[in-house]
Design an enzyme around this catalytic site. Structure first.
Site, PDB file in Angstrom:
ATOM      1  N   GLY A  89       0.816  -1.222   0.000  1.00  0.00           N
ATOM      2  CA  GLY A  89       0.000   0.000   0.000  1.00  0.00           C
ATOM      3  C   GLY A  89       0.847   1.269   0.000  1.00  0.00           C
ATOM      4  O   GLY A  89       0.377   2.322  -0.446  1.00  0.00           O
TER       5      GLY A  89
ATOM      6  N   GLU B 292       1.756   1.741  -3.551  1.00  0.00           N
ATOM      7  CA  GLU B 292       0.500   2.114  -4.233  1.00  0.00           C
ATOM      8  C   GLU B 292       0.153   3.578  -3.950  1.00  0.00           C
ATOM      9  O   GLU B 292      -0.328   4.295  -4.819  1.00  0.00           O
ATOM     10  CB  GLU B 292      -0.628   1.175  -3.782  1.00  0.00           C
ATOM     11  CG  GLU B 292      -0.431  -0.241  -4.302  1.00  0.00           C
ATOM     12  CD  GLU B 292      -1.472  -1.212  -3.778  1.00  0.00           C
ATOM     13  OE1 GLU B 292      -1.525  -1.419  -2.549  1.00  0.00           O
ATOM     14  OE2 GLU B 292      -2.252  -1.750  -4.579  1.00  0.00           O
TER      15      GLU B 292
ATOM     16  N   GLU C  85       2.672  -8.285  -1.839  1.00  0.00           N
ATOM     17  CA  GLU C  85       1.422  -8.876  -1.347  1.00  0.00           C
ATOM     18  C   GLU C  85       1.317 -10.383  -1.558  1.00  0.00           C
ATOM     19  O   GLU C  85       0.766 -11.089  -0.713  1.00  0.00           O
ATOM     20  CB  GLU C  85       0.206  -8.183  -1.999  1.00  0.00           C
ATOM     21  CG  GLU C  85      -0.109  -6.804  -1.437  1.00  0.00           C
ATOM     22  CD  GLU C  85       0.685  -5.676  -2.101  1.00  0.00           C
ATOM     23  OE1 GLU C  85       1.658  -5.958  -2.841  1.00  0.00           O
ATOM     24  OE2 GLU C  85       0.326  -4.508  -1.857  1.00  0.00           O
TER      25      GLU C  85
HETATM   26  N1  COA Z   1       1.604  -3.662   8.688  1.00  0.00           N
HETATM   27  C1  COA Z   1       1.639  -3.687  10.023  1.00  0.00           C
HETATM   28  N2  COA Z   1       2.763  -3.559  10.744  1.00  0.00           N
HETATM   29  C2  COA Z   1       3.905  -3.410  10.055  1.00  0.00           C
HETATM   30  C3  COA Z   1       3.948  -3.380   8.644  1.00  0.00           C
HETATM   31  C4  COA Z   1       2.725  -3.504   7.962  1.00  0.00           C
HETATM   32  N3  COA Z   1       2.657  -3.474   6.631  1.00  0.00           N
HETATM   33  N4  COA Z   1       5.235  -3.231   8.261  1.00  0.00           N
HETATM   34  C5  COA Z   1       5.973  -3.155   9.391  1.00  0.00           C
HETATM   35  N5  COA Z   1       5.169  -3.258  10.467  1.00  0.00           N
HETATM   36  C6  COA Z   1       5.561  -3.225  11.880  1.00  0.00           C
HETATM   37  C7  COA Z   1       6.201  -4.545  12.323  1.00  0.00           C
HETATM   38  O1  COA Z   1       5.203  -5.509  12.640  1.00  0.00           O
HETATM   39  C8  COA Z   1       6.996  -4.077  13.518  1.00  0.00           C
HETATM   40  O2  COA Z   1       6.107  -3.901  14.598  1.00  0.00           O
HETATM   41  P1  COA Z   1       6.508  -4.472  16.088  1.00  0.00           P
HETATM   42  O3  COA Z   1       7.785  -3.736  16.422  1.00  0.00           O
HETATM   43  O4  COA Z   1       5.349  -4.056  16.934  1.00  0.00           O
HETATM   44  O5  COA Z   1       6.701  -5.947  15.933  1.00  0.00           O
HETATM   45  C9  COA Z   1       7.464  -2.680  13.117  1.00  0.00           C
HETATM   46  O6  COA Z   1       6.578  -2.252  12.088  1.00  0.00           O
HETATM   47  C10 COA Z   1       8.887  -2.646  12.576  1.00  0.00           C
HETATM   48  O7  COA Z   1       8.968  -3.580  11.477  1.00  0.00           O
HETATM   49  P2  COA Z   1      10.039  -4.766  11.419  1.00  0.00           P
HETATM   50  O8  COA Z   1       9.467  -5.833  10.541  1.00  0.00           O
HETATM   51  O9  COA Z   1      10.460  -5.160  12.790  1.00  0.00           O
HETATM   52  O10 COA Z   1      11.243  -4.014  10.701  1.00  0.00           O
HETATM   53  P3  COA Z   1      12.389  -4.675   9.804  1.00  0.00           P
HETATM   54  O11 COA Z   1      13.403  -3.612   9.605  1.00  0.00           O
HETATM   55  O12 COA Z   1      12.825  -5.977  10.392  1.00  0.00           O
HETATM   56  O13 COA Z   1      11.683  -5.016   8.391  1.00  0.00           O
HETATM   57  C11 COA Z   1      10.244  -4.559   6.505  1.00  0.00           C
HETATM   58  C12 COA Z   1      11.210  -3.977   7.579  1.00  0.00           C
HETATM   59  C13 COA Z   1       9.635  -3.398   5.767  1.00  0.00           C
HETATM   60  C14 COA Z   1      11.066  -5.432   5.534  1.00  0.00           C
HETATM   61  C15 COA Z   1       9.176  -5.414   7.204  1.00  0.00           C
HETATM   62  O14 COA Z   1       8.576  -4.638   8.229  1.00  0.00           O
HETATM   63  C16 COA Z   1       8.067  -5.886   6.285  1.00  0.00           C
HETATM   64  O15 COA Z   1       8.256  -6.820   5.507  1.00  0.00           O
HETATM   65  N6  COA Z   1       6.862  -5.252   6.365  1.00  0.00           N
HETATM   66  C17 COA Z   1       5.708  -5.675   5.638  1.00  0.00           C
HETATM   67  C18 COA Z   1       5.804  -5.290   4.183  1.00  0.00           C
HETATM   68  C19 COA Z   1       4.604  -5.781   3.443  1.00  0.00           C
HETATM   69  O16 COA Z   1       4.396  -6.957   3.229  1.00  0.00           O
HETATM   70  N7  COA Z   1       3.775  -4.827   3.021  1.00  0.00           N
HETATM   71  C20 COA Z   1       2.611  -5.106   2.245  1.00  0.00           C
HETATM   72  C21 COA Z   1       1.415  -5.164   3.105  1.00  0.00           C
HETATM   73  S1  COA Z   1      -0.023  -5.481   2.138  1.00  0.00           S
END
Ligand code: COA
Length: 260
Positions: free
Chosen positions: A112, A115, A135
């Site tokens: 998102g 997007e 996704e």
């Molecule tokens: N929705 C909800 N929470 C999210 C999020 C999302 N899309 N992306 C990150 N967060 C949260 C994590 O759950 C974490 O929360 P917590 O500390 O309470 O556990 C916090 O943000 C930090 O993220 P974290 O994953 O620990 O950081 P990282 O540096 O290890 O990884 C990313 C960074 C961006 C690679 C990883 O957060 C990620 O893959 N996020 C999801 C991306 C995704 O799939 N987006 C599409 C959604 S449709």
């Protein structure tokens, strides 16, 4: 108007909106989407505001996606509603504003988040930016216009590859793909956006509004594509793959998909 999830700064003739949930990497939850809608609507009606810059707070993320925790338990019906409402309220809304909107991508722009950047009129990236539509790694598809706007910007083949592999690309690759217009060191990201804004503000706001409308009109044939995306997005919410993908993310483990 007071906001909990975004910051709104009005400058002399433009505005800066900063999505402000750095502890969740600025993930888009329902309230943030509503606040963004309200802020954009208000700024678009303000004749003193000639351009809007949108960025994320902190140095790590523009927006890391829709808030997975918020939709992981949704049904098919709720999934379709999420995509339909979000597209109308924010993504199509921004694309069709008469005020130019520039995305300043200051880190992760995923799902998102990308997007949202793609719904803005154009994009500038900091050199730390990472972009992707991951996704399918969660058992779902982009639902905020990503299946339509990504191919518009980078071409069908690249969009297919990026969506199927769920891979992230860096700022230089995004520049080569035409997804962003410039890549600059992170500290120059907002100054670079402001430099472009300083050129925009010399021009007729009325004519710019009409130009945006005319450019967008050329892409109206995608309307069926957006509707198909909403339907397919909703369908994913009824699958075992979706339950596994979102649960695995929240449990911080790799997903093992039951598959087709
Ligand atoms: N929705 C909800 N929470 C999210 C999020 C999302 N899309 N992306 C990150 N967060 C949260 C994590 O759950 C974490 O929360 P917590 O500390 O309470 O556990 C916090 O943000 C930090 O993220 P974290 O994953 O620990 O950081 P990282 O540096 O290890 O990884 C990313 C960074 C961006 C690679 C990883 O957060 C990620 O893959 N996020 C999801 C991306 C995704 O799939 N987006 C599409 C959604 S449709």
């Amino acid at each position: 108007m007071s906001f909990q999830n975004i910051l709104l700064e009005k400058k002399e003739n433009f505005a800066l909106i900063t999505i402000n949930r750095p502890e969740k990497l600025n993930a888009l939850n329902k309230d943030t989407i509503q606040e963004l809608h309200d802020a954009f609507k208000k700024l678009d009606r303000n004749s003193a505001i000639k351009a809007i810059i949108l960025t994320g707070s902190g140095e790590k993320a523009f927006v890391a996606g829709a808030d997975i925790a918020e939709f992981a338990h949704f049904s098919v019906k709720e999934g379709s509603k999420l995509a339909r409402k979000g597209q109308k309220q924010l993504f199509d809304f921004i694309e069709n504003l008469k005020t130019p909107v520039i995305a300043a991508i200051n880190g992760f722009a995923l799902g998102g988040g990308l997007e949202l950047a793609m719904a803005c009129h154009f994009r500038i990236a900091g050199n730390n930016a990472k972009m992707g539509l991951p996704e399918v790694s969660l058992g779902v598809i982009p639902g905020y216009g990503g299946t339509q706007r990504l191919p518009q910007l980078v071409g069908k083949g690249r969009a297919m590859e990026l969506i199927m592999t769920a891979q992230m690309i860096n700022a230089e690759q995004a520049l080569a793909f035409g997804l962003v217009n410039y890549v600059v060191p992170l500290e120059e990201l907002l100054p670079q956006c402001e430099k472009i804004v300083s050129k925009i503000i010399n021009n007729s706001p009325v004519a710019i509004g009409h130009a945006i409308k005319a450019i967008n009109a050329g892409f109206k044939s995608n309307e069926k594509g957006y509707a198909a995306e909403i339907e397919a997005f909703g369908t994913c919410f009824g699958t075992a793959d979706f339950k596994e993908g979102t649960t695995a993310f929240l449990e911080k483990r790799a997903a093992v998909f039951p598959g087709k």
